[in-house]
Design an enzyme around this catalytic site. Structure first.
Site, PDB file in Angstrom:
ATOM      1  N   GLN A 197       2.900   9.929   1.619  1.00  0.00           N
ATOM      2  CA  GLN A 197       4.198   9.259   1.773  1.00  0.00           C
ATOM      3  C   GLN A 197       5.200   9.668   0.686  1.00  0.00           C
ATOM      4  OE1 GLN A 197       2.301   5.144   2.424  1.00  0.00           O
ATOM      5  NE2 GLN A 197       4.125   5.063   3.702  1.00  0.00           N
TER       6      GLN A 197
ATOM      7  N   CYS B 106       5.459  -0.088   7.834  1.00  0.00           N
ATOM      8  CA  CYS B 106       5.159   1.106   7.041  1.00  0.00           C
ATOM      9  C   CYS B 106       6.406   1.503   6.268  1.00  0.00           C
ATOM     10  CB  CYS B 106       4.714   2.245   7.962  1.00  0.00           C
ATOM     11  SG  CYS B 106       4.244   3.732   7.063  1.00  0.00           S
ATOM     12  N   LEU B 107       6.241   1.794   4.996  1.00  0.00           N
ATOM     13  CA  LEU B 107       7.380   2.184   4.163  1.00  0.00           C
ATOM     14  C   LEU B 107       8.033   3.474   4.659  1.00  0.00           C
ATOM     15  CD1 LEU B 107       5.885   1.342   0.645  1.00  0.00           C
ATOM     16  CD2 LEU B 107       7.678   0.085   1.858  1.00  0.00           C
TER      17      LEU B 107
ATOM     18  N   HIS C 105      -3.064   7.430   7.143  1.00  0.00           N
ATOM     19  CA  HIS C 105      -2.026   8.294   6.558  1.00  0.00           C
ATOM     20  C   HIS C 105      -2.626   9.612   6.058  1.00  0.00           C
ATOM     21  CE1 HIS C 105       1.831   6.243   6.486  1.00  0.00           C
ATOM     22  NE2 HIS C 105       1.325   5.128   5.983  1.00  0.00           N
TER      23      HIS C 105
ATOM     24  N   GLY D  54       0.842  -1.194   0.000  1.00  0.00           N
ATOM     25  CA  GLY D  54       0.000   0.000   0.000  1.00  0.00           C
ATOM     26  C   GLY D  54       0.873   1.237   0.000  1.00  0.00           C
TER      27      GLY D  54
ATOM     28  N   HIS E 111      -4.951   1.416   7.602  1.00  0.00           N
ATOM     29  CA  HIS E 111      -3.578   1.951   7.711  1.00  0.00           C
ATOM     30  C   HIS E 111      -3.396   3.111   6.723  1.00  0.00           C
ATOM     31  CE1 HIS E 111       0.986   1.262   7.964  1.00  0.00           C
ATOM     32  NE2 HIS E 111       0.873   1.988   6.872  1.00  0.00           N
ATOM     33  N   GLU E 112      -3.856   2.926   5.488  1.00  0.00           N
ATOM     34  CA  GLU E 112      -3.690   3.965   4.453  1.00  0.00           C
ATOM     35  C   GLU E 112      -4.579   5.171   4.733  1.00  0.00           C
ATOM     36  OE1 GLU E 112      -1.188   3.563   2.813  1.00  0.00           O
ATOM     37  OE2 GLU E 112      -0.950   1.400   2.886  1.00  0.00           O
TER      38      GLU E 112
HETATM   39  O1  GNR Z   1       3.819  -2.564   2.763  1.00  0.00           O
HETATM   40  C1  GNR Z   1       3.108  -2.431   3.759  1.00  0.00           C
HETATM   41  N1  GNR Z   1       2.770  -3.528   4.485  1.00  0.00           N
HETATM   42  C2  GNR Z   1       1.822  -3.519   5.490  1.00  0.00           C
HETATM   43  C3  GNR Z   1       1.735  -4.627   6.322  1.00  0.00           C
HETATM   44  C4  GNR Z   1       0.806  -4.682   7.334  1.00  0.00           C
HETATM   45  C5  GNR Z   1      -0.063  -3.632   7.513  1.00  0.00           C
HETATM   46  C6  GNR Z   1       0.007  -2.517   6.711  1.00  0.00           C
HETATM   47  C7  GNR Z   1       0.939  -2.457   5.701  1.00  0.00           C
HETATM   48  S1  GNR Z   1       1.001  -1.082   4.665  1.00  0.00           S
HETATM   49  C8  GNR Z   1       2.677  -1.085   4.191  1.00  0.00           C
HETATM   50  C9  GNR Z   1       2.970  -0.013   3.154  1.00  0.00           C
HETATM   51  C10 GNR Z   1       2.712   1.347   3.751  1.00  0.00           C
HETATM   52  O2  GNR Z   1       3.444   1.918   4.489  1.00  0.00           O
HETATM   53  N2  GNR Z   1       1.572   1.918   3.442  1.00  0.00           N
HETATM   54  O3  GNR Z   1       1.248   3.108   3.960  1.00  0.00           O
HETATM   55 NI    NI Z   2       2.265   3.231   5.863  1.00  0.00          NI
END
Ligand code: GNR
Ligand code: NI
Length: 175
Positions: A51, A100-101, A146, A46, A142-143
């Protein structure tokens, strides 16, 4: 398509509330494609616009289960969410280990509603609503966080969060 640079904490753009997208034009579509390429490149499942430093309400996802990055037996399933809103969340919760990246190397358990309904505009500008469960439900939440400047470390204890931020701040200064 261009791979964009992913921002790490403590960059301020990760803490901003993003603005709705007023119309889906060529610029919006280019942004969506760049976000998908950046996500696949990272690799991640995601990516939210904030980001890469763009403060707009859009995120992309692909939660198709591939054995590895080279695994081509599974088709890519890119999804684009514009102006997403959660319209319903289940009472039931589940725990996933999230990463999270923008916070590389950190993986922690987070509890969230197990199922959500999310309405959004797709890449084609059409209004859609899906019901998500499992990993997809976790990722959507999660997204969406953000887009409101919220990160998964905000759900951890203050001590854990402060340790992570401190370490990342130190790394940013060394770079
Ligand atoms: O790559 C991602 N893996 C992930 C694993 C578990 C829960 C959420 C994520 S999202 C993350 C990529 C990211 O930072 N998206 O904002
Ligand atoms: Ni993230």
């Amino acid at each position: 398509m261009t791979t964009r640079e992913i921002k790490f904490i403590p960059e301020q753009c990760l803490r901003e509330v993003c603005a709705p997208i007023e119309d889906i034009n060529d610029e919006t579509l280019k942004l969506a494609d760049d976000m998908l390429q950046t996500m696949y490149d990272a690799p991640g499942i995601g990516l939210a616009a904030s980001q890469i430093g763009v403060l707009k309400r859009m995120f992309v996802l692909d939660v198709a289960e591939r054995e590895s990055e080279e695994d081509e037996s599974v088709e890519r399933e890119p999804m684009v969410f514009i102006n997403p809103k959660i319209t319903w969340s289940s009472e039931e919760t589940s725990v996933y280990q999230e990463g999270c990246l923008s916070i590389p190397g950190v993986y922690e358990d987070v509890e969230r509603p197990s199922q959500v309904r999310v309405s959004f505009l797709g890449r084609d500008g059409k209004q859609q609503e899906i019901k998500a469960s499992g990993l997809l439900a976790t990722c959507v939440q999660h997204e969406l966080d953000h887009l409101d400047g919220i990160l998964f470390i905000d759900y951890l204890s203050r001590l854990k969060r402060e340790r992570i931020v401190k370490k990342m701040t130190k790394q940013a200064k060394q770079a």
